[in-house]
Design a protein around this motif. Structure first.
Motif, PDB file in Angstrom:
ATOM      1  N   ILE A  60       0.857  -1.201   0.000  1.00 36.66           N
ATOM      2  CA  ILE A  60       0.000   0.000   0.000  1.00 36.66           C
ATOM      3  C   ILE A  60       0.879   1.232   0.000  1.00 36.66           C
ATOM      4  N   GLN A  61       0.849   1.940  -1.149  1.00 35.32           N
ATOM      5  CA  GLN A  61       1.653   3.151  -1.272  1.00 35.32           C
ATOM      6  C   GLN A  61       0.794   4.402  -1.289  1.00 35.32           C
ATOM      7  N   ASP A  62      -0.449   4.262  -1.723  1.00 35.33           N
ATOM      8  CA  ASP A  62      -1.327   5.405  -1.919  1.00 35.33           C
ATOM      9  C   ASP A  62      -1.537   6.163  -0.598  1.00 35.33           C
ATOM     10  N   PRO A  63      -1.120   7.459  -0.541  1.00 30.95           N
ATOM     11  CA  PRO A  63      -1.221   8.200   0.719  1.00 30.95           C
ATOM     12  C   PRO A  63      -2.659   8.313   1.224  1.00 30.95           C
ATOM     13  N   ALA A  64      -3.634   8.430   0.319  1.00 30.57           N
ATOM     14  CA  ALA A  64      -5.033   8.572   0.763  1.00 30.57           C
ATOM     15  C   ALA A  64      -5.503   7.283   1.439  1.00 30.57           C
ATOM     16  N   ILE A  69      -6.603   4.343   6.536  1.00 29.96           N
ATOM     17  CA  ILE A  69      -6.298   3.246   7.463  1.00 29.96           C
ATOM     18  C   ILE A  69      -5.826   3.821   8.795  1.00 29.96           C
ATOM     19  N   LYS A  70      -5.064   4.910   8.729  1.00 30.66           N
ATOM     20  CA  LYS A  70      -4.621   5.549   9.988  1.00 30.66           C
ATOM     21  C   LYS A  70      -5.849   6.007  10.795  1.00 30.66           C
ATOM     22  N   SER A  71      -6.860   6.538  10.109  1.00 30.82           N
ATOM     23  CA  SER A  71      -8.020   6.999  10.878  1.00 30.82           C
ATOM     24  C   SER A  71      -8.799   5.825  11.480  1.00 30.82           C
ATOM     25  N   VAL A  72      -8.757   4.663  10.835  1.00 35.25           N
ATOM     26  CA  VAL A  72      -9.353   3.467  11.459  1.00 35.25           C
ATOM     27  C   VAL A  72      -8.555   3.129  12.724  1.00 35.25           C
ATOM     28  N   PHE A  73      -7.226   3.204  12.614  1.00 34.04           N
ATOM     29  CA  PHE A  73      -6.386   2.948  13.799  1.00 34.04           C
ATOM     30  C   PHE A  73      -6.759   3.910  14.936  1.00 34.04           C
ATOM     31  N   VAL A  74      -6.865   5.189  14.618  1.00 33.04           N
ATOM     32  CA  VAL A  74      -7.145   6.188  15.673  1.00 33.04           C
ATOM     33  C   VAL A  74      -8.465   5.852  16.364  1.00 33.04           C
ATOM     34  N   ARG A  75      -9.473   5.514  15.581  1.00 35.20           N
ATOM     35  CA  ARG A  75     -10.781   5.165  16.160  1.00 35.20           C
ATOM     36  C   ARG A  75     -10.677   3.921  17.046  1.00 35.20           C
ATOM     37  N   GLU A  76     -10.021   2.873  16.524  1.00 38.11           N
ATOM     38  CA  GLU A  76      -9.934   1.616  17.286  1.00 38.11           C
ATOM     39  C   GLU A  76      -9.012   1.768  18.493  1.00 38.11           C
ATOM     40  N   ASN A  77      -7.991   2.625  18.351  1.00 41.06           N
ATOM     41  CA  ASN A  77      -7.081   2.841  19.480  1.00 41.06           C
ATOM     42  C   ASN A  77      -7.788   3.606  20.597  1.00 41.06           C
ATOM     43  N   ASP A  78      -8.651   4.528  20.237  1.00 38.58           N
ATOM     44  CA  ASP A  78      -9.443   5.238  21.258  1.00 38.58           C
ATOM     45  C   ASP A  78     -10.328   4.253  22.010  1.00 38.58           C
ATOM     46  N   ARG A  79     -10.911   3.315  21.262  1.00 42.86           N
ATOM     47  CA  ARG A  79     -11.763   2.298  21.908  1.00 42.86           C
ATOM     48  C   ARG A  79     -10.939   1.428  22.849  1.00 42.86           C
ATOM     49  N   ALA A  80      -9.728   1.042  22.392  1.00 38.28           N
ATOM     50  CA  ALA A  80      -8.863   0.197  23.225  1.00 38.28           C
ATOM     51  C   ALA A  80      -8.415   0.968  24.468  1.00 38.28           C
ATOM     52  N   GLY A  93      -1.587   5.425  26.749  1.00 36.14           N
ATOM     53  CA  GLY A  93      -1.665   6.615  25.893  1.00 36.14           C
ATOM     54  C   GLY A  93      -0.300   7.100  25.431  1.00 36.14           C
ATOM     55  N   SER A  94       0.758   6.733  26.161  1.00 36.85           N
ATOM     56  CA  SER A  94       2.097   7.210  25.796  1.00 36.85           C
ATOM     57  C   SER A  94       2.801   6.261  24.822  1.00 36.85           C
ATOM     58  N   LEU A  95       2.190   5.097  24.558  1.00 28.07           N
ATOM     59  CA  LEU A  95       2.849   4.119  23.676  1.00 28.07           C
ATOM     60  C   LEU A  95       2.590   4.459  22.214  1.00 28.07           C
ATOM     61  N   LYS A  96       3.627   4.305  21.392  1.00 28.36           N
ATOM     62  CA  LYS A  96       3.433   4.453  19.939  1.00 28.36           C
ATOM     63  C   LYS A  96       3.176   3.066  19.387  1.00 28.36           C
ATOM     64  N   LEU A  97       2.002   2.860  18.821  1.00 24.26           N
ATOM     65  CA  LEU A  97       1.578   1.506  18.470  1.00 24.26           C
ATOM     66  C   LEU A  97       1.426   1.285  16.962  1.00 24.26           C
ATOM     67  N   GLU A  98       1.880   2.220  16.174  1.00 21.73           N
ATOM     68  CA  GLU A  98       1.815   2.067  14.704  1.00 21.73           C
ATOM     69  C   GLU A  98       2.745   3.070  14.036  1.00 21.73           C
ATOM     70  N   GLY A  99       3.049   2.811  12.756  1.00 17.26           N
ATOM     71  CA  GLY A  99       3.849   3.762  11.980  1.00 17.26           C
ATOM     72  C   GLY A  99       3.278   3.869  10.575  1.00 17.26           C
ATOM     73  N   ILE A 100       1.942   3.852  10.487  1.00 22.24           N
ATOM     74  CA  ILE A 100       1.264   3.693   9.186  1.00 22.24           C
ATOM     75  C   ILE A 100       1.670   4.766   8.178  1.00 22.24           C
ATOM     76  N   GLU A 101       1.729   6.016   8.610  1.00 17.22           N
ATOM     77  CA  GLU A 101       1.985   7.077   7.632  1.00 17.22           C
ATOM     78  C   GLU A 101       3.475   7.360   7.453  1.00 17.22           C
ATOM     79  N   GLU A 102       4.300   7.033   8.465  1.00 16.24           N
ATOM     80  CA  GLU A 102       5.740   7.310   8.337  1.00 16.24           C
ATOM     81  C   GLU A 102       6.488   6.195   7.623  1.00 16.24           C
ATOM     82  N   ALA A 103       6.029   4.952   7.766  1.00 21.71           N
ATOM     83  CA  ALA A 103       6.807   3.823   7.239  1.00 21.71           C
ATOM     84  C   ALA A 103       6.870   3.891   5.720  1.00 21.71           C
ATOM     85  N   PRO A 104       8.034   3.645   5.123  1.00 23.97           N
ATOM     86  CA  PRO A 104       8.106   3.658   3.652  1.00 23.97           C
ATOM     87  C   PRO A 104       7.179   2.631   2.994  1.00 23.97           C
ATOM     88  N   ILE A 105       6.931   1.514   3.669  1.00 18.97           N
ATOM     89  CA  ILE A 105       6.092   0.471   3.058  1.00 18.97           C
ATOM     90  C   ILE A 105       5.003   0.053   4.045  1.00 18.97           C
TER      91      ILE A 105
END
Ligand SMILES: Cc1cc2nc3c(=O)[nH]c(=O)nc-3n(C[C@H](O)[C@H](O)[C@H](O)COP(=O)(O)O)c2cc1C
Length: 233
Positions: A60-64, A69-80, A93-105
């Motif tokens: 998945i390369q397409d930024p949109a 997908i990042k916004s799905v993470f944010v929603r599900e992370n709020d629930r968690a 709340g202080s843990l970084k649990l994803e790198g969806i937008e920064e990761a090259p791949i």
């Protein structure tokens, strides 16, 4: 094919296993295509029930798409996050649990539940063996990436129905893992969740039973946590 590996090769293997980490902080430099294909090819050499090879890898390369997908993470992370209270909530709340937008791949690894038709050797009784096979591919990928110096982070704080919709995955195909890949900012020498005081690695001796559940099997080794640091005879 040689049946034995040298002690140096075995040490390297255990070193890779021990130093593999879940990575969520990535450098921005791209992963060369040949490196990515070696990693994917290692995944494709995983064992699979009846040689079913149920996996696909959606790059998945397409930024949109990533933003969605990042916004799905944010929603599900709020629930968690809402599950925890007090200090645990603050730590979560202080843990970084994803790198969806920064990761090259970004990679979605899927399992086609109908591949090879209705009768797959070895899958007559335990239907989920296709999913287990796909997890074997993911672990191959994770270790191969570590051998290449590439970090992998598994993001499971997502909703499979959203992944299906956003990635147009057909109903007979199960999303198994959403992975972020890229050169790691660092590989910690222990799981980040352990470093941050969230959880610790259990002693292997607590997990080994002999002949029946609960019957402890004594370990011949004094410190089984030192996977890659033990001399190999
Ligand atoms: C099935 C699975 C799902 C995971 N999901 C997440 C996740 O959503 N976010 C995250 O930060 N780490 C996730 N992890 C990584 C684990 O937290 C990590 O593997 C564990 O803490 C041990 O650390 P290590 O992989 O660095 O040894 C996941 C790992 C697995 C195997």
């Amino acid at each position: 094919m040689s049946e034995q590996f040298s002690s140096a090769e075995r040490s390297t293997f255990y070193h890779i296993v021990e130093s593999r980490r879940d990575v969520r902080a990535f450098r921005s430099d791209p992963v060369p295509e040949d490196v990515l294909f070696r990693i994917l090819n290692a995944a494709h050499h995983a064992p699979s029930v009846g040689l079913m090879q149920p996996w696909n890898f959606i790059v998945i390369q397409d930024p949109a798409t990533r933003a969605a997908i990042k916004s799905v993470f944010v929603r599900e992370n709020d629930r968690a996050a809402a599950v925890y209270t007090g200090d645990r909530a603050a730590l979560y709340g202080s843990l970084k649990l994803e790198g969806i937008e920064e990761a090259p791949i970004n990679l979605c690894v899927t399992s086609d539940r109908t591949r090879s038709g209705p009768h797959v050797l070895g899958r007559n009784t335990i239907i989920d063996t296709d999913l287990y096979s796909t997890c074997c591919a993911i672990q191959n990928l994770w270790l191969a990436a570590r051998a290449e110096g590439v970090g992998v982070g598994w993001v499971s704080i997502l909703d499979n129905d959203d992944l299906r919709r956003l990635l147009e995955i057909p109903p007979t195909v199960e999303p198994v893992a959403y992975l972020c890949l890229g050169y790691a900012q660092e590989f910690l020498d222990e799981p980040e969740l352990q470093r941050r005081g969230w959880a610790t690695r259990l002693p292997l001796s607590d997990l080994l039973f002999s002949n029946r559940w609960g019957n402890r099997l004594p370990l011949p080794l004094s410190d089984p946590t030192l996977l890659g640091k033990r001399p190999i005879g």
